[in-house]
Design an enzyme around this catalytic site. Sequence first.
Site, PDB file in Angstrom:
ATOM      1  N   LYS A 219       3.290 -15.101   3.351  1.00 51.54           N
ATOM      2  CA  LYS A 219       3.588 -15.793   2.151  1.00 51.54           C
ATOM      3  C   LYS A 219       5.094 -16.251   1.953  1.00 51.54           C
ATOM      4  O   LYS A 219       5.784 -15.691   1.110  1.00 51.54           O
ATOM      5  CB  LYS A 219       3.005 -14.968   0.874  1.00 51.54           C
ATOM      6  CG  LYS A 219       3.078 -16.165  -0.454  1.00 51.54           C
ATOM      7  CD  LYS A 219       2.032 -16.955  -0.399  1.00 51.54           C
ATOM      8  CE  LYS A 219       2.364 -17.898  -1.765  1.00 51.54           C
ATOM      9  NZ  LYS A 219       1.484 -19.022  -1.754  1.00 51.54           N
TER      10      LYS A 219
ATOM     11  N   TYR B 134       1.052  -1.324   0.105  1.00 55.50           N
ATOM     12  CA  TYR B 134      -0.080   0.201  -0.367  1.00 55.50           C
ATOM     13  C   TYR B 134       0.976   1.346   0.029  1.00 55.50           C
ATOM     14  O   TYR B 134       0.586   2.495  -0.520  1.00 55.50           O
ATOM     15  CB  TYR B 134      -0.736  -0.036   1.276  1.00 55.50           C
ATOM     16  CG  TYR B 134      -2.196  -0.645   1.113  1.00 55.50           C
ATOM     17  CD1 TYR B 134      -2.345  -2.025   1.166  1.00 55.50           C
ATOM     18  CD2 TYR B 134      -3.402  -0.114   1.244  1.00 55.50           C
ATOM     19  CE1 TYR B 134      -3.503  -2.764   0.811  1.00 55.50           C
ATOM     20  CE2 TYR B 134      -4.632  -0.632   1.057  1.00 55.50           C
ATOM     21  CZ  TYR B 134      -4.716  -2.065   0.944  1.00 55.50           C
ATOM     22  OH  TYR B 134      -5.802  -2.702   0.949  1.00 55.50           O
TER      23      TYR B 134
ATOM     24  N   ASP C   5      -6.240  -7.082   4.197  1.00 54.85           N
ATOM     25  CA  ASP C   5      -7.613  -6.555   3.368  1.00 54.85           C
ATOM     26  C   ASP C   5      -8.547  -7.626   2.808  1.00 54.85           C
ATOM     27  O   ASP C   5      -9.812  -7.545   2.984  1.00 54.85           O
ATOM     28  CB  ASP C   5      -6.976  -5.394   2.474  1.00 54.85           C
ATOM     29  CG  ASP C   5      -8.229  -4.745   1.539  1.00 54.85           C
ATOM     30  OD1 ASP C   5      -9.279  -4.353   2.164  1.00 54.85           O
ATOM     31  OD2 ASP C   5      -8.047  -4.940   0.364  1.00 54.85           O
TER      32      ASP C   5
ATOM     33  N   ASP D   8      -2.482 -18.345   1.410  1.00 57.47           N
ATOM     34  CA  ASP D   8      -3.542 -19.087   0.464  1.00 57.47           C
ATOM     35  C   ASP D   8      -4.186 -20.324   1.475  1.00 57.47           C
ATOM     36  O   ASP D   8      -5.440 -20.314   1.297  1.00 57.47           O
ATOM     37  CB  ASP D   8      -2.910 -19.827  -1.010  1.00 57.47           C
ATOM     38  CG  ASP D   8      -1.469 -20.466  -0.642  1.00 57.47           C
ATOM     39  OD1 ASP D   8      -1.115 -20.307   0.513  1.00 57.47           O
ATOM     40  OD2 ASP D   8      -0.942 -20.988  -1.438  1.00 57.47           O
TER      41      ASP D   8
ATOM     42  N   ASP E 266     -12.489  -9.219   4.194  1.00 55.69           N
ATOM     43  CA  ASP E 266     -13.720  -9.236   3.354  1.00 55.69           C
ATOM     44  C   ASP E 266     -14.127 -10.690   3.416  1.00 55.69           C
ATOM     45  O   ASP E 266     -15.212 -10.964   3.460  1.00 55.69           O
ATOM     46  CB  ASP E 266     -13.378  -8.868   2.019  1.00 55.69           C
ATOM     47  CG  ASP E 266     -13.279  -7.050   1.779  1.00 55.69           C
ATOM     48  OD1 ASP E 266     -13.494  -6.656   2.600  1.00 55.69           O
ATOM     49  OD2 ASP E 266     -14.046  -6.911   0.586  1.00 55.69           O
TER      50      ASP E 266
HETATM   51  C1  IPM Z   1     -10.605  -1.182   3.815  1.00 57.51           C
HETATM   52  C2  IPM Z   1     -10.881  -0.876   2.238  1.00 57.51           C
HETATM   53  C3  IPM Z   1      -9.622   0.034   2.104  1.00 57.51           C
HETATM   54  C4  IPM Z   1      -8.464  -0.629   2.050  1.00 57.51           C
HETATM   55  C5  IPM Z   1      -9.713   0.984   0.702  1.00 57.51           C
HETATM   56  C6  IPM Z   1     -11.094   1.733   0.467  1.00 57.51           C
HETATM   57  C7  IPM Z   1      -8.458   1.838   0.375  1.00 57.51           C
HETATM   58  O1  IPM Z   1     -10.822  -1.717   1.330  1.00 57.51           O
HETATM   59  O2  IPM Z   1     -10.577  -0.355   4.659  1.00 57.51           O
HETATM   60  O3  IPM Z   1     -10.450  -2.431   3.909  1.00 57.51           O
HETATM   61  O4  IPM Z   1      -8.062  -1.321   1.215  1.00 57.51           O
HETATM   62  O5  IPM Z   1      -7.622  -0.565   3.283  1.00 57.51           O
HETATM   63 MG    MG Z   2     -11.052  -3.548   2.341  1.00 55.00          MG
END
Ligand code: IPM
Ligand code: MG
Length: 357
Positions: A190, A143, A246, A222, A250
Amino acid sequence: MKTYRVLVIPGDGIGKEVTACGKRVLERVGEKFGHRFVFEEALIGHAAIEATGSPLPDETIEKARATDAILFGAVGHPDYDNDPSLSVRPEQGLLKIRKELGLFANLRPIKPFDELLDASPIKPEVLKGADILFFRELTGDVYFGERGRREGGNVAYDTMVYARYEVERIARKAFEAARSRRRKLTSVDKANVLESSRLWREVVNDLARQYPDVTVEHLFVDTAAMKLIKDPRSFDVVLTGNLFGDILTDEASQIAGSMGMLASASLGDTVGLYEPIHGSAHDIAGKDVANPLASILSASLMLDISFGLKPEADAVTEAVAQTLREGFRTADIADARTPGEKVLNTEAMGKKVTERI
Ligand code: IPM
Ligand code: MG
């Protein structure tokens, strides 16, 4: 009466609608428990670009430095997603505020409410009892590493880079948390491919000697992605880098039924920022259908972590549980198979929870 200053940064898309609910919950806690919350607002993301030309105006940073905690919404805009050539982007606001405030540790608790076990695509018997706390590193990795183009723009690169101190400071927080939980720490990397992961693993192993009471396991990312779905109950604290964290959180949101349920706390050495893990969701923005529970649960984390108000934080979480028990759902967590369910809009859901505090 003690005063707590909260900076609300709604951002873009559904950010405005959901933070309004989070804010109301804090006001209610103030009334019920006798605290004073004073609120300010600031701009970020696309909203800030429109108003000032910058995704993170100086004024927002100044306000953020002067407050006790931040309630954050979301950033992003479809125009930018579809046009990679734009160099000023809403997401830069979020990345920059994390960096400027030194918010290196992103805590993402994943604990399904029993009432929502059927809302998940994963079988209830696999989920029940899952309780995971992610520590996602937030100010390093690909990032923030060097990036660019070369060979006339035809080759692009982003650098995954970690310094020992960056791994160590978040690993320490994760070990401490594991100590107050089930004493298991899973570090995800990884290391079979990446040098930055080999450093990561080295640092975690070094630190592990100071925490002999915590069981450490290393998983490749993975394998971790697979195991999260196969056996979510095998995890306690998960420690990982920015990008892997990240993606995995999700994925893990499905353990809790929906992205709309997951709160997070971004912490460093100063002010804490509390944000849902979901994005700006422009497809449903302004329609009053977004799930406000992630923002409300973020407010609960704020009460607990930044203000040390644990009973107040628990009252908020319990109000959410009660609302769900009574059958109230937003569209994202509705399940046609559950009898007696009542689907509510954003504001109405926020109101139900607020009344139950
Ligand atoms: C999160 C989001 C952010 C990230 C984006 C919006 C930049 O996906 O907070 O998880 O990747 O950190
Ligand atoms: Mg995110």
